[in-house]
Enzyme design. Structure first.
Site, mmCIF file in Angstrom:
data_model
loop_
_atom_site.group_PDB
_atom_site.id
_atom_site.type_symbol
_atom_site.label_atom_id
_atom_site.label_comp_id
_atom_site.label_asym_id
_atom_site.label_seq_id
_atom_site.Cartn_x
_atom_site.Cartn_y
_atom_site.Cartn_z
ATOM 1 N N LYS A 73 -2.375 -3.569 1.490
ATOM 2 C CA LYS A 73 -1.684 -2.277 1.573
ATOM 3 C C LYS A 73 -1.872 -1.517 0.259
ATOM 4 C CE LYS A 73 2.692 -4.306 0.092
ATOM 5 N NZ LYS A 73 3.823 -5.110 0.552
ATOM 6 N N MET A 93 -3.259 16.807 -16.733
ATOM 7 C CA MET A 93 -3.586 16.502 -15.338
ATOM 8 C C MET A 93 -4.951 15.820 -15.226
ATOM 9 S SD MET A 93 -3.696 19.203 -12.177
ATOM 10 C CE MET A 93 -1.947 19.513 -12.021
ATOM 11 N N ARG A 106 16.650 -4.062 4.656
ATOM 12 C CA ARG A 106 15.633 -3.020 4.648
ATOM 13 C C ARG A 106 15.117 -2.838 6.070
ATOM 14 N NH1 ARG A 106 10.350 -3.501 0.762
ATOM 15 N NH2 ARG A 106 9.790 -5.101 2.261
ATOM 16 N N TYR A 153 -0.477 19.997 -24.897
ATOM 17 C CA TYR A 153 0.684 20.711 -24.357
ATOM 18 C C TYR A 153 1.981 20.319 -25.065
ATOM 19 C CZ TYR A 153 -2.104 21.945 -20.208
ATOM 20 O OH TYR A 153 -3.037 22.438 -19.356
HETATM 21 C C1 LIG Z 1 3.825 -6.369 -0.036
HETATM 22 C C2 LIG Z 1 4.389 -7.472 0.743
HETATM 23 C C3 LIG Z 1 4.023 -8.798 0.459
HETATM 24 C C4 LIG Z 1 3.189 -9.179 -0.745
HETATM 25 O O1 LIG Z 1 4.022 -9.190 -1.889
HETATM 26 P P1 LIG Z 1 3.460 -9.581 -3.350
HETATM 27 O O2 LIG Z 1 4.672 -9.614 -4.198
HETATM 28 O O3 LIG Z 1 2.500 -8.503 -3.736
HETATM 29 O O4 LIG Z 1 2.798 -10.895 -3.195
HETATM 30 C C5 LIG Z 1 4.503 -9.779 1.309
HETATM 31 N N1 LIG Z 1 5.298 -9.476 2.362
HETATM 32 C C6 LIG Z 1 5.694 -8.223 2.636
HETATM 33 C C7 LIG Z 1 6.584 -7.949 3.797
HETATM 34 C C8 LIG Z 1 5.259 -7.182 1.836
HETATM 35 O O5 LIG Z 1 5.661 -5.938 2.109
#
Ligand SMILES: *Cc1c(COP(=O)(O)O)cnc(C)c1O
Length: 384
Positions: A38, A324, A137, A276
């Protein structure tokens, strides 16, 4: 390793990635592994990381946040399993079946939407349920579970849920792990309840990097590491806990280095303001290098007058505000700097090193944020 026509780039070390995957596979001792890609593979570049992971037998799954990311994994040639951790757009979940994805479900609406699709196509969908154990969550509570069981009955083509999962709230940020134990107890209770409702999961998964590294009893049938895959510890506390238990040093190696180039050199007299807001004023004649990146690229503005970069193996302090698209560094005491010399923002140069953790300290944040903010637009070069 610069390519022609490029001034700022990200370097990815294939050997570091392979080292980290092997280390994690050893810790997982035979369990399936779902590697998190991700956030553009934690800023490393999704297509490049998927390309490198494709042929690694240790990796059964990729995990992503969104359907778009899942599709990007398929487009990068990933043929194995993909788990989607984030919410599905209810009006269009068709990508789940089209791209053979395994969504993690935490709302009845999403499960019903998938149920309708499976009814129409008469095709099974591999789903995982996210259980509420104390993070508050996404998880499904004890009270809600029967509703989910009823939906699986109502839509028989769905099949039973394949997995049950949870996420730890307080495993990175402390060396005291009572809350994690409390969550595990809740998880085990809810999984038992699922079995009683006729939706017993085959795969239980709870372990992010910190849990996988520290606690055997969080590993179950599948583990979900993210940050450690890229060679970073989830936190200082995780590192300390691991070392206190007698764990070895240097089991992970950072995959990413971030480089740019000197694009202008200028001499300014004493008492000149730089950039700046006139936040920096020279006290003596000063030589500056102008660098072609800024906060747009992910080099945070909080690093103004605070960080340094490496040029010719030496530290060059950031002077004035990060702009920037530009920033200025002091090279008065570094001899022989020429236009288009290489500059290290994260990584090693000679005996000096700047880590993502160091930038995070300076910025007042965590390594996860520093890495994932590195602009997706920058080019990624894989070093074999
Ligand atoms: C991002 C995520 C992980 C991985 O977590 P790390 O701390 O980067 O190893 C595992 N499970 C879920 C649900 C996540 O959102």
């Amino acid at each position: 390793m610069k390519k022609d026509g490029i001034l700022t780039w990200v370097e990815l070390s294939q050997s570091a990635l392979v080292n980290n995957i092997k280390t994690l596979a050893r810790l997982a001792s035979g369990r399936m592994m779902a590697v998190s890609v991700k956030a553009n593979a934690y800023g490393h570049g999704l297509p490049e990381i998927v390309g490198l992971l494709k042929d690694r037998d240790e990796v059964a799954y990729l995990s992503v946040h969104s359907l778009e990311e899942a599709v990007a994994c398929r487009q990068s040639g990933w043929k194995k399993k993909i788990m989607v951790l984030g919410p599905l757009p209810l009006a269009d979940t068709a990508a789940v079946t089209e791209f053979e994805l395994e969504p993690v479900i935490f709302t009845r609406e999403a499960l019903a939407a998938l149920g309708r699709i499976s009814d129409k196509s008469k095709k099974k969908i591999r789903t995982h349920l996210k259980l509420e154990t104390g993070t508050h969550r996404q998880g499904i509570t004890e009270k809600e579970l029967p509703v989910f069981a009823a939906l699986y009955k109502k839509y028989p083509y769905l099949g039973k849920p394949l997995g049950a999962s949870m996420h730890f709230a307080n495993i990175e940020d402390t060396t005291v792990h009572e809350y994690a134990e409390y969550q595990l107890k809740n998880f085990n209770r809810l999984v038992k309840m699922m079995a009683g409702l006729g939706i017993k999961p085959k795969i239980r998964h709870t372990a992010s990097s910190a849990a996988l590294i520290l606690f055997d009893h969080t590993r179950f049938e599948l583990v979900r590491p993210g940050i450690a895959v890229y060679g970073h510890w989830p936190s200082k506390e995780t590192y300390l806990s691991y070392r206190l238990e007698g764990g070895a040093n240097n089991i992970f190696r950072p995959v990413l280095a971030w480089k740019t180039s000197v694009t202008q050199i200028k001499d300014v007299p004493a008492d000149s303001f730089i950039g700046y807001g006139c936040t920096y004023r020279t006290t003596s004649p000063t030589r500056l290098a102008v660098l072609p990146l800024g906060y747009y690229d992910g080099y945070d503005r909080a690093l103004s007058n605070r960080a340094y970069v490496l040029i010719k193996g030496r530290r060059a302090p950031v002077r004035g505000r990060v702009c920037m698209n530009l920033m200025m560094v002091d090279i008065t005491d570094i001899r022989g700097v020429r236009l288009e010399n290489e500059v290290t923002l994260i990584g090693r140069d000679g005996s000096e090193k700047i880590s993502a953790e160091q930038l995070a300290d300076w910025q007042g944040t965590i390594n996860y944020e520093v890495l994932s903010h590195i602009s997706q637009a920058l080019s990624r070069n894989v070093v074999k």
